[in-house]
Design a protein around this motif. Structure first.
Motif, PDB file in Angstrom:
ATOM      1  N   THR A  61       0.827  -1.211   0.000  1.00  0.00           N
ATOM      2  CA  THR A  61       0.000   0.000   0.000  1.00  0.00           C
ATOM      3  C   THR A  61       0.860   1.260   0.000  1.00  0.00           C
ATOM      4  O   THR A  61       0.616   2.195  -0.765  1.00  0.00           O
ATOM      5  N   THR A  64       2.445   2.366  -3.325  1.00  0.00           N
ATOM      6  CA  THR A  64       1.529   2.586  -4.444  1.00  0.00           C
ATOM      7  C   THR A  64       0.867   3.946  -4.327  1.00  0.00           C
ATOM      8  O   THR A  64       0.373   4.316  -3.259  1.00  0.00           O
ATOM      9  N   ARG A  66      -1.718   6.869  -6.763  1.00  0.00           N
ATOM     10  CA  ARG A  66      -2.662   6.909  -7.873  1.00  0.00           C
ATOM     11  C   ARG A  66      -2.240   8.013  -8.841  1.00  0.00           C
ATOM     12  O   ARG A  66      -1.920   9.117  -8.431  1.00  0.00           O
ATOM     13  N   PRO A  76      -3.025   2.990 -10.752  1.00  0.00           N
ATOM     14  CA  PRO A  76      -1.936   2.889  -9.773  1.00  0.00           C
ATOM     15  C   PRO A  76      -0.577   3.193 -10.375  1.00  0.00           C
ATOM     16  O   PRO A  76      -0.319   2.922 -11.549  1.00  0.00           O
ATOM     17  N   VAL A  78       3.677   2.817  -9.235  1.00  0.00           N
ATOM     18  CA  VAL A  78       4.568   2.114  -8.317  1.00  0.00           C
ATOM     19  C   VAL A  78       5.753   3.015  -7.962  1.00  0.00           C
ATOM     20  O   VAL A  78       6.482   3.462  -8.855  1.00  0.00           O
ATOM     21  N   THR A  88       4.288   3.477 -14.210  1.00  0.00           N
ATOM     22  CA  THR A  88       2.946   2.941 -14.418  1.00  0.00           C
ATOM     23  C   THR A  88       2.812   2.558 -15.885  1.00  0.00           C
ATOM     24  O   THR A  88       3.758   2.702 -16.668  1.00  0.00           O
ATOM     25  N   VAL A 135       8.638   0.353  -3.261  1.00  0.00           N
ATOM     26  CA  VAL A 135       8.369  -1.078  -3.118  1.00  0.00           C
ATOM     27  C   VAL A 135       9.700  -1.823  -3.071  1.00  0.00           C
ATOM     28  O   VAL A 135      10.738  -1.298  -3.484  1.00  0.00           O
ATOM     29  N   SER A 151      -2.197  -8.280  -5.975  1.00  0.00           N
ATOM     30  CA  SER A 151      -2.082  -6.911  -6.492  1.00  0.00           C
ATOM     31  C   SER A 151      -2.989  -5.998  -5.692  1.00  0.00           C
ATOM     32  O   SER A 151      -3.943  -6.450  -5.043  1.00  0.00           O
ATOM     33  N   MET A 152      -2.715  -4.690  -5.765  1.00  0.00           N
ATOM     34  CA  MET A 152      -3.598  -3.697  -5.193  1.00  0.00           C
ATOM     35  C   MET A 152      -4.740  -3.441  -6.168  1.00  0.00           C
ATOM     36  O   MET A 152      -4.548  -3.437  -7.383  1.00  0.00           O
ATOM     37  N   SER A 156      -6.467   1.160  -5.190  1.00  0.00           N
ATOM     38  CA  SER A 156      -5.273   0.871  -4.383  1.00  0.00           C
ATOM     39  C   SER A 156      -5.542   0.856  -2.885  1.00  0.00           C
ATOM     40  O   SER A 156      -4.643   1.097  -2.077  1.00  0.00           O
ATOM     41  N   ASP A 298      -6.982  -0.795 -12.564  1.00  0.00           N
ATOM     42  CA  ASP A 298      -5.992  -1.394 -11.672  1.00  0.00           C
ATOM     43  C   ASP A 298      -4.663  -1.635 -12.383  1.00  0.00           C
ATOM     44  O   ASP A 298      -3.671  -2.029 -11.745  1.00  0.00           O
ATOM     45  N   GLY A 301      -0.136  -1.052 -11.674  1.00  0.00           N
ATOM     46  CA  GLY A 301       0.369  -1.334 -10.344  1.00  0.00           C
ATOM     47  C   GLY A 301       1.268  -2.559 -10.343  1.00  0.00           C
ATOM     48  O   GLY A 301       1.394  -3.270 -11.334  1.00  0.00           O
TER      49      GLY A 301
END
Length: 356
Positions: A61, A64, A66, A76, A78, A88, A135, A151-152, A156, A298, A301
């Motif tokens: 979380t 991540t 947006r 999302p 990263v 992304t 991450v 995955s988120m 997210s 989604d 992400g």
């Protein structure tokens, strides 16, 4: 004979039926809830199952954000370094400009585009005045079919689990399309659009039924074949300029081409994929395929293993049970190079990147 029950001698069969009848008569009333109906606690992605990911959810979380014009219209991103670099899916981010990074605390910050790679469909962004934990990257080469991944999702705020569902492989180019069906050719005017597919590149660019396409990328067109030849020289994600006439008035628009799969799955608004498919679904050098219940918003992400390590980047939703993700080995070395070049260009200090 009852096809479910085993064959029994006549006497034993009769006794069995009598005993069964007595048992059913004497049984207490069944509860109102149907014991065979799955609740959220029972499902593959129910809360009882997802409890197993509690220890790794926080890292996924926090890494991540947006990316989009608004938090509601976003995908999302990263976080790949502590100094604000984010990656992304380029094709998804391009539909949501002007881009900002929307953080978990409800705030948002400006971003600038550092580098976009059409081959990988990855865009590297830089968040200004923001420092978030990146991450932690793992490796994907040891992944096997059937292995659990997560995955988120849900802007997210949630997580979803699934399995690697096919061997890793390259996804060939099925061709780029505008998303229109042409009608009459007119040697004096151009090519008349008979129908525009819902949610297609042409639809997003504002083209409509009965518009007359006069030129593509500056080249005049008079037949369907002229347009097809020009478009076939491009890839999904490329942008072409279309000169068209509507009720006698000329206009020009830019159309970001999509994969043929995208248009076929959504033609006439028939959403066979259940919630839509990504704008680009092919022409990838290598993908990991998985079956997590994701949606187009989604995509972009990270794909995580059960240790909370990012092993790939979700790059396309293909249909209801198929998603593609780029293995970390495919893009991270290139992304790291882009960051180093950008830091050198802007005179900023190198900080610890994800995976180091």
């Amino acid at each position: 004979m009852n096809p479910i029950l085993p064959a029994l001698p006549a006497t034993r069969s009769a006794l069995f039926c009598l005993a069964l009848g007595a048992l059913l008569t004497a049984s207490p009333a069944l509860p109102a809830a149907d014991p065979w109906v799955l609740t959220d606690e029972d499902r593959t992605n129910g809360s009882a199952t997802l409890e197993a990911l509690g220890s790794v959810r926080e890292g996924a979380t926090s890494g991540t954000v947006r990316i989009g014009a608004t938090d509601k219209e976003s995908v999302p991103g990263v976080v790949v370094s502590q100094d604000g670099y984010v990656i992304t899916a380029a094709s998804e981010a391009a539909q949501r400009k002007p881009l900002r990074a929307h953080l978990a605390d409800g705030s948002s910050v400006d971003v600038r585009v550092v580098k976009e790679d059409d081959t990988l469909n990855v865009v590297l962004l830089k968040m200004e005045d923001s420092a978030l934990p990146p991450v932690k990257w793992g490796e994907s080469m040891s992944l096997k079919i059937g292995q659990w991944l997560f995955s988120m999702t849900g802007r997210s705020k949630e997580i979803r689990m699934g399995v690697m569902s096919a061997r890793r492989r390259a996804i060939p180019d099925s061709g780029a399309v505008l998303g229109v069906r042409f009608g009459v050719d007119d040697a004096e005017v151009g090519v008349i659009i008979e129908e525009v597919a819902d949610d297609s590149p042409a639809d997003r660019a504002g083209l409509k039924d009965d518009d007359v396409v006069m030129a593509v990328n500056g080249e005049k067109v008079f037949r369907n074949e002229n347009v097809a030849r020009i478009i076939s020289a491009h890839r999904p994600g490329d942008v072409v300029k279309v000169l068209y006439s509507r009720k006698g008035a000329e206009s020009e628009c830019e159309v970001k081409l999509a994969s043929k799969k995208h248009v076929i799955m959504n033609w006439l608004g028939e959403d066979f994929a259940n919630h839509g498919v990504s704008l680009r679904t092919d022409n990838f050098p290598e993908v990991i395929q998985h079956d997590q219940p994701l949606q187009p918003e989604d995509i972009g992400g990270a794909l995580f293993d059960l240790e909370g390590r990012a092993v790939a980047l979700n790059i396309a939703r293909v249909d209801r049970v198929t998603n593609y993700a780029l293995p970390v080995e495919t893009f991270l070395p290139q992304v790291t190079k882009w960051m180093e070049e950008d830091r050198k260009k802007n005179g900023t200090k190198n900080t610890a990147d994800a995976g180091e």
